[in-house]
Structures are given as structure tokens and as C-alpha cells.
Scaffold this active site. Sequence first.
Site, short mmCIF file in Angstrom:
data_model
loop_
_atom_site.label_atom_id
_atom_site.label_comp_id
_atom_site.label_asym_id
_atom_site.label_seq_id
_atom_site.Cartn_x
_atom_site.Cartn_y
_atom_site.Cartn_z
N VAL A 1 0.83 -1.21 0.00
CA VAL A 1 0.00 0.00 0.00
C VAL A 1 0.86 1.26 0.00
O VAL A 1 0.59 2.22 -0.74
CB VAL A 1 -0.97 -0.02 1.21
CG1 VAL A 1 -1.67 1.33 1.37
CG2 VAL A 1 -1.99 -1.15 1.04
N ASP A 2 1.93 1.29 0.80
CA ASP A 2 2.73 2.52 0.93
C ASP A 2 3.46 2.85 -0.36
O ASP A 2 3.50 4.01 -0.78
CB ASP A 2 3.73 2.36 2.08
CG ASP A 2 3.90 3.64 2.88
OD1 ASP A 2 3.13 4.60 2.65
OD2 ASP A 2 4.79 3.69 3.74
N ASP A 3 4.04 1.84 -1.02
CA ASP A 3 4.70 2.10 -2.30
C ASP A 3 3.69 2.53 -3.35
O ASP A 3 3.99 3.35 -4.22
CB ASP A 3 5.43 0.84 -2.78
CG ASP A 3 6.81 0.75 -2.15
OD1 ASP A 3 7.71 1.50 -2.58
OD2 ASP A 3 6.99 -0.02 -1.21
N ALA B 1 2.74 6.11 -2.82
CA ALA B 1 3.90 6.94 -3.17
C ALA B 1 4.01 7.10 -4.69
O ALA B 1 4.23 8.20 -5.20
CB ALA B 1 5.18 6.33 -2.60
#
Length: 622
Positions: free
Chosen positions: A366-368, A371
Amino acid sequence: MKKKIENTIHKLVSDLQDKQNAEGSWSFCFENSVMTDAYMIILLRSLDMHDEELVGRLVNRLWKLQTREGTWKLFEDEKEGNLSSTIEAYFALLYSGTVKDDDKRLEKTKHFIEKKGGLNDAHSITKFMLAINGQYDWKHLLPIPIEFLMIPKQFPLNFWDLSSYARAHLAPLLLLKDQQFSIKMNGIPQIKHLSRRSHEVNYSDRELKLFSKINEGLQSLINIPSHLHQQGRQFAQQYMLQRIEPDGTYLSYFSTTFYMIYALLALGYKKGDPIIIKAVQGLKKMACETEKGIHLQNSPSTVWDTALISHAIQEAGVNAGDHSIEKAVEYLLKKQHFRYGDWAMESGIKPGGWGFSESNTIHPDVDDSTAALRAITYSAAESPLIRQSWDRGIEWVIGMQNRDGGWPAFEKNKTKPLLTSFPMDGAEAAAIDPSTPDLTGRALEFLGSRAGLNKDHPQVKRGVQWLKLMQKDDGSWYGRWGVCYIYGTWAAITGMKATGVPSSDKHIQRAKAWLERIQHKDGGWGESCYSDQEKKYVPLPFSTPSQTAWALESLICIEDKPTPAIDLGIMALLDLINGTSDDPSKTYPTGVGLPGHFYIHYHSYRWIWPLITLSRYKEKYG
């Protein structure tokens, strides 16, 4: 100060544009302590691969990282040293064949290992490595039969309930344990004597409850023919082989690939098998240069760095039509995932996320993904083709929301509390993939600031409610993937503010008061990796660029005009950016992989977060 801010922004942007690769990416080092370097030496030696140049360079780096006390540390302020890191470095140095057992530099090392409880008190991951090399008894490790892999998904507790990270490690480790595998060859250093003589393993009530649940599952399989054991072994083998990435590594991690190679040897593969050769080549490609010499990354951060940097320089005023951004966006679009991975079993959505490493094609997070989506947002507004990728990415991120309203890292709803008692160190953090305040805050920040969703949108509303429930009594939030409370608090504040939660909200006011309370006298912020182990805020004696930037960005998004805390913080941040390269604040790890065992110094962070924060200050206050 205005001129200094503008000049610093200009310099940071210019430095970053100079460091961009021809294909549009940025590759900064993802540096951990010594584990991967030590394991690479051990791997090359146990496979009879004679890469003397690489072994020599890795040995040199290990010596440079040794403390005066003869130990190795995970982070600067770790008292004395780290037992597991010290065992790993000590064993690798002896295994390299370039260092003798009576080397004066290792006298204090041996004494430290014995004083700290010997091999018995090392981290589980270290003990598995030692068991493979005949230095630790398998009977003290992983009391789970390989048949566990065959418990059906519908049963209350099964292999698929574990996080993807835990499953990736457990498949090879169960194979190794099942075979009681250990390398038989000359030249393996003998360090068994550093164990305590008598070693009793006592399991907690929660662990015993977990074993009981697993046994219930196994009892349900009793009627199945006796080749269940063989099926478990075949399943573990297939699980690994089906998740080998194009570069030969297993899910793009050094640690999983390392254990996969030995698991294949346990199954009868030869050392020269093409799968093993390619896996080692993939690991060698993970090498990067640091000031102390060559280092093997656990998982190169190219996609993460490229997404964050291209977003940061756009926030600093570089236009989406600029060549550097066009190249970065082109690179990121090639790295969007089109293959289904394990994440799809629970989510029922189409591929569309991004992974952390450039070799990663089936293990998005999710974070990548948020981003990368931030980085391509402005370009998507201009191009229908890019817009399609952006839409697919948003659909994937929203589809990954957990039942409780927060966001996980890799897979939905892997949250069964009993699994945190899995008999491996670090299981409370690694065995499950729960919602975390940092990932939830970052997802909300993207959905609010870039996708135009506000706090009234049903899924955003649930995310904000979950975040508010997770706030600590002192006003902070715990961040799982960064150090630690500053990181989590920054993510929560910026996420809520982006979705329209007002600054007057009591949760935001409590968080603001906490950040101002922990500000250092020099105006900066610095938090120790000990926070992560003690589960409470522990200050660092010095400020770091990334933590100072996170705290400042939080305060800037709350305040309509600069406050004394913000102005003092900005001056501290400017000093940190322009400080000397040997300043410990520049190399202190502010990323977390595995609490208590694996901390990351992202070489890119001293550019990314200060650049975003200075740009926010300039944009808001002029």
C-alpha cells in the site's frame, strides 16, 4: 531565512536531478546493519562459490563496523552492542577463511557473546542460520510440523492466515526443520561452545494455545492418507518456486532467498542447480556502496526512492513536463503490477499496485502504491494513458482497506491475534499484517490531497475513525515502518488534515502539543530505535533530518502562520541539511523492517523529507 530556504530547496532539487539514472529511476542504498553482509559470506562459502573479491570487501566492511568493545550494533545508541549482529559478524568473519579464531580483534567479541547468554539468546533468524551450519540444535527451533501447511483455509487457523512476509520465511524454514538440515563440509567454524550447556525451551500459555489450535487443525486431517507429510514438503517447495521473481530471488528479499537456497539443498538440489545459481546472482545484484564499503541490501528500494523523489521535486516546483519527471513517471509506469499475487485471495480486486524493489512483480504494498500514485498524479491529469494507470492504482489502494477501517502493508485482514504467539522472535510484528497508523495516515493523505476524497467519503471516514481510536494517551501514534512515534504521528496528522479534519480537532491538538513537548533544545527532533522495542517514545541525544522534517511538516499543516516551534525547527533543519557528512544524524536508521532486529538507514531520506517540508513551509507561509 527566506533566501536560505529557497537556496536550500534549489540545491536539494539540483542534487537529486544530478543523481537520477538514465532510465528515470533513483537508486539509493537501503542499508541495514550486518546481517545480509554476514549471510552473503556464509552463503558463498557453504556453496563453494569462490568470489574472493566480494568476500574480501564484505569482510572489510564488517571490520569497519565493529565497535571498540568488539561488538556490532543495530543503531548508534544501542548500549554495548547487539548479540545477534555480533554472533552473525563473528561467525561470518571466521567462515570467510581470512580471519583466525585467535585474532586479537575477536577476543572481546567472544567475551561479549558469552556474557550476553551465548547463541541461546540470539534472535530466531540468527539461530536458523546457525542450525543450517551445524552450530545450533534444530530441536530447539520451530516446534511446528510441516503438515501445518496442509490445514485447509476454512479452518480457524492455517498457513494462509499469516502475513505474506511470515509465509515467505516459514515455507523454507519448515522444510529445513523437517529435514533437520545442516551443511556438511570442512571449513565451517565451530562456535557451538558459545551456547549455554543446558537449554530448556519454555513456552508461554499463549504459545501453548496456538499449538493446541494447530493440533486441532491437524487432527481434522487424520483421515487423509499418510502421504500428508510428503504433500507438506511438496507444497512448501512449490510455494517458494512459484514466487521466484525474474531476477532469481524469492519475493525480492535477501533473507527469504537465503533460506530458500538451503531449503532447496535440503530437498536434494545440487549446489550448481540453475535455480540456485540464478538466486545467488540476484542477491549479488543487491549490492550497493556505502561509506564503509560494499553492502548487500535486503531489498533494494529503487521504486520507493523514485516515487518519493519525483513527488518531492514536484512539490518543490519542478513541472510535470520537466524531463526528469517525465523519465521518472515512465519508469514508474513500467513498474506497476499486472500479475495477481497472494494479496488477491482476500481482496478480489484487479492488480494495480507497486512494489518496493524493481525486481518485485507480484508482491505490491500500500505505501509504495500511494507513493507512486502521488508521483504520477500531475502527469495523469495531462495524459489519458497515465490516467488509466492512476485509476487502476487508486482502485487497488482503496480495495486493500482492512475490515477495521485502517490499511495494512501487503494483504487485507491478516489480523488473527493468536498468531502473534507464533514461536519465532518478532512474531508480534511479523506474523500478522494489521492496520497501522503510519500506513493508514499515508493512504488517507494521498486520497485526500490527490484523489479529492474528503472525510465524508465512507471509506475515508472509516479510516479517520480508526486512526482516532489508535491515538496514544500522550497524543502520539505508533509508526510500524519508521522510527517511530514521530513517524506515526506525522502520518496520522497529515492524513487527517488532507481529508478535511480541522486543526481544532482535539486529536490533532493533542498530537501538536506532544510534538512541541518533545522538540529538542536545538529546535530539531530525534527519536531512538529503542522506542520501537520499548513501545514508548525514547528520545535520541541528537536530531535527525528525516524526523525533524516529519515533525515540522505536521506542525506546518496544522498552523496558519509560523509559530516559534516551527521557526526554530526550520533553522535546525537547515543546519542538519548543511551539516558535515560524518554527522551521526545523517546515518541514523529511521526506517524499521523488523522491530528489535532490523533497522534501515535510507540514504535518500536526508534529501526527500527535508525537501518536502521546506517546500510546504515556503508554499504556505510565503
